[in-house]
Design a protein around this motif. Structure first.
Motif, mmCIF file in Angstrom:
data_model
loop_
_atom_site.group_PDB
_atom_site.id
_atom_site.type_symbol
_atom_site.label_atom_id
_atom_site.label_comp_id
_atom_site.label_asym_id
_atom_site.label_seq_id
_atom_site.Cartn_x
_atom_site.Cartn_y
_atom_site.Cartn_z
ATOM 1 N N ASP A 1 0.978 -1.296 0.202
ATOM 2 C CA ASP A 1 -0.105 -0.423 0.394
ATOM 3 C C ASP A 1 0.843 1.137 0.140
ATOM 4 O O ASP A 1 0.455 2.233 -0.905
ATOM 5 N N LEU A 2 1.656 1.652 0.593
ATOM 6 C CA LEU A 2 2.464 2.303 1.111
ATOM 7 C C LEU A 2 3.332 2.892 -0.623
ATOM 8 O O LEU A 2 3.187 3.775 -0.795
ATOM 9 N N TYR A 3 3.915 1.626 -0.747
ATOM 10 C CA TYR A 3 4.789 2.093 -2.453
ATOM 11 C C TYR A 3 4.132 2.133 -3.105
ATOM 12 O O TYR A 3 4.289 2.991 -4.198
ATOM 13 N N THR A 4 2.493 1.744 -3.161
ATOM 14 C CA THR A 4 1.410 2.518 -4.251
ATOM 15 C C THR A 4 1.421 3.753 -3.839
ATOM 16 O O THR A 4 1.041 4.625 -4.881
ATOM 17 N N VAL A 5 0.903 4.286 -3.440
ATOM 18 C CA VAL A 5 0.412 5.563 -2.852
ATOM 19 C C VAL A 5 2.311 6.320 -3.254
ATOM 20 O O VAL A 5 2.057 7.238 -3.755
ATOM 21 N N ALA B 1 17.542 3.313 12.222
ATOM 22 C CA ALA B 1 17.571 5.321 12.561
ATOM 23 C C ALA B 1 16.301 5.757 12.974
ATOM 24 O O ALA B 1 16.265 6.809 14.084
ATOM 25 N N GLY B 2 15.716 4.271 13.202
ATOM 26 C CA GLY B 2 14.635 4.632 13.945
ATOM 27 C C GLY B 2 13.237 5.634 13.181
ATOM 28 O O GLY B 2 12.578 5.560 13.899
ATOM 29 N N PHE B 3 13.192 5.720 11.961
ATOM 30 C CA PHE B 3 12.369 5.583 11.545
ATOM 31 C C PHE B 3 11.203 4.487 11.381
ATOM 32 O O PHE B 3 11.523 3.569 11.415
ATOM 33 N N SER B 4 9.635 4.906 11.094
ATOM 34 C CA SER B 4 8.780 4.297 10.284
ATOM 35 C C SER B 4 8.755 4.418 9.391
ATOM 36 O O SER B 4 9.265 5.133 8.434
ATOM 37 N N ALA B 5 7.949 3.219 8.329
ATOM 38 C CA ALA B 5 7.730 4.043 7.239
ATOM 39 C C ALA B 5 7.252 4.695 6.540
ATOM 40 O O ALA B 5 7.351 5.194 5.218
ATOM 41 N N GLU B 6 6.337 5.111 7.624
ATOM 42 C CA GLU B 6 5.952 6.079 6.971
ATOM 43 C C GLU B 6 6.987 7.457 7.063
ATOM 44 O O GLU B 6 6.109 8.552 6.215
ATOM 45 N N GLN B 7 7.853 7.398 7.867
ATOM 46 C CA GLN B 7 8.595 8.972 8.033
ATOM 47 C C GLN B 7 9.205 8.728 7.221
ATOM 48 O O GLN B 7 9.912 9.857 6.453
ATOM 49 N N MET B 8 9.755 7.374 6.995
ATOM 50 C CA MET B 8 10.995 7.488 5.345
ATOM 51 C C MET B 8 10.070 7.510 4.050
ATOM 52 O O MET B 8 10.505 8.370 3.857
ATOM 53 N N PHE B 9 8.592 7.422 3.589
ATOM 54 C CA PHE B 9 8.344 7.998 3.179
ATOM 55 C C PHE B 9 8.398 9.680 2.674
ATOM 56 O O PHE B 9 8.198 9.939 1.704
#
Length: 327
Positions: free
Chosen positions: A176-180, A206-214
């Motif tokens: 879903d994240l990749y698609t968005v 480094a402690g980032f969430s997947a959402e923060q990375m995007f």
């Protein structure tokens, strides 16, 4: 948001379909022969001639279906052996996993059974903890993403796998994240998948969430200023400098009114993460005036490649932060 994570569709067995086709062809042959007998009995020679031609045609069709069935059976057998050898499975395990390949192929996600089987093998190598049903959903989901955005299946699978293995999201969330991200234009330079594959572990460490990375990758690609790969590299450099306690990064923190030693102590004690320190520095950077100073500070924080950015990354990040939170 429901996108590619809900792409699993009903399984349809190719082999059973072929068996059904053979049975149907055989039925047509029997039916045609019976009709021809009746016509001959009635003395309808002309009609009988037509019946002979019809039965001959049916026989040819049945033969073709039978040949196709044998060819498919051989292909499935060879593919199952290749699966067993590639994954180190027992014969029974390979047979069970080949049902996933049958399902994927039967649902028309690949042109050949061999392609479907290779995709399943590749996915199983990268996502070993999924059930077979979950694995089929991932293969079909990634195939759909690749088709929708004209990307390479292997590259998309690598990205989904990296998100799952490095950032702790399940495969459905990863797709879903990749698609968005694709929908929001982060792949404008064609490097989103490679960037995710290369940098997910660094963001995760480094402690980032997947959402923060995007969020960071989107900020980097905003207005074509940096690009997702360079945004990933900026975070990488920030983390290296922070871990080493680089003098120029310390100076940048001090100039931004941030206590460098206090932040490093928080991170070292587990009270905060490098990601927290990164966001704090970007928030402070976005609020300063003077582009020249901003460039020097950005270089101090994230390396010389960030100097031409000034505070653009920080400002874009402030504007986009949280954009992926609801995915």
């Amino acid at each position: 948001m429901a996108t590619s994570g809900s792409l699993v569709v009903a399984i349809n067995s190719t082999t059973e379909g072929l068996k059904s086709g053979i049975a149907e062809a055989e039925g047509l042959v029997s039916s045609g022969a019976g009709k021809m007998g009746s016509l001959l009995g009635a003395g309808l020679a002309g009609a009988a001639t037509v019946g002979v031609a019809a039965v001959a045609g049916i026989g040819t069709a049945a033969t073709g279906v039978g040949v196709a069935a044998v060819s498919m059976a051989n292909e499935v057998n060879d593919a199952t052996k290749r699966m067993q050898a590639s994954l180190g499975l027992t014969a029974d395990e390979a047979k069970e996993l080949s049902e996933v390949s049958r399902g994927v192929f039967g649902n028309n996600f690949f042109e050949t059974f061999g392609q479907a089987n290779d995709a399943v093998i590749e996915a199983r190598k990268q996502l070993q903890n999924l059930s077979n049903d979950e694995l089929q959903g991932v293969v079909e989901g990634v195939a759909s993403i690749s088709d929708a955005f004209d990307t390479d299946f292997s590259g998309s699978l690598d990205a989904v796998s990296a998100l799952t293995n490095s950032l702790g999201v399940d495969a459905g969330k990863a797709m879903d994240l990749y698609t968005v991200a694709m929908q929001r234009g982060l792949d404008v330079n064609g490097d989103l998948g490679d960037t995710i594959s290369e940098y997910s572990n660094l963001f995760g460490d480094a402690g980032f969430s997947a959402e923060q990375m995007f969020d960071v990758l989107e900020a980097g690609s905003a207005n074509g200023v940096l690009g997702v790969e360079k945004a990933g590299d900026a975070v990488k450099e920030f983390g290296i400098k922070f871990t080493e306690g680089a003098d120029d990064q310390r100076a940048a923190f001090d100039a931004l009114g941030l206590d460098y030693d206090a932040w490093r102590n928080k991170v070292n004690s587990g009270e905060a993460t490098i990601a927290d320190a990164f966001f704090a520095s970007q928030e402070a950077l976005s609020g300063i005036s003077g582009e020249l100073d901003a460039g020097a500070l950005a270089a101090g924080l994230m390396g010389t490649q960030a100097e031409d950015l000034g505070k653009t990354l920080a400002t874009s990040l402030a504007e986009s932060e949280g954009a992926f939170a609801d995915v």
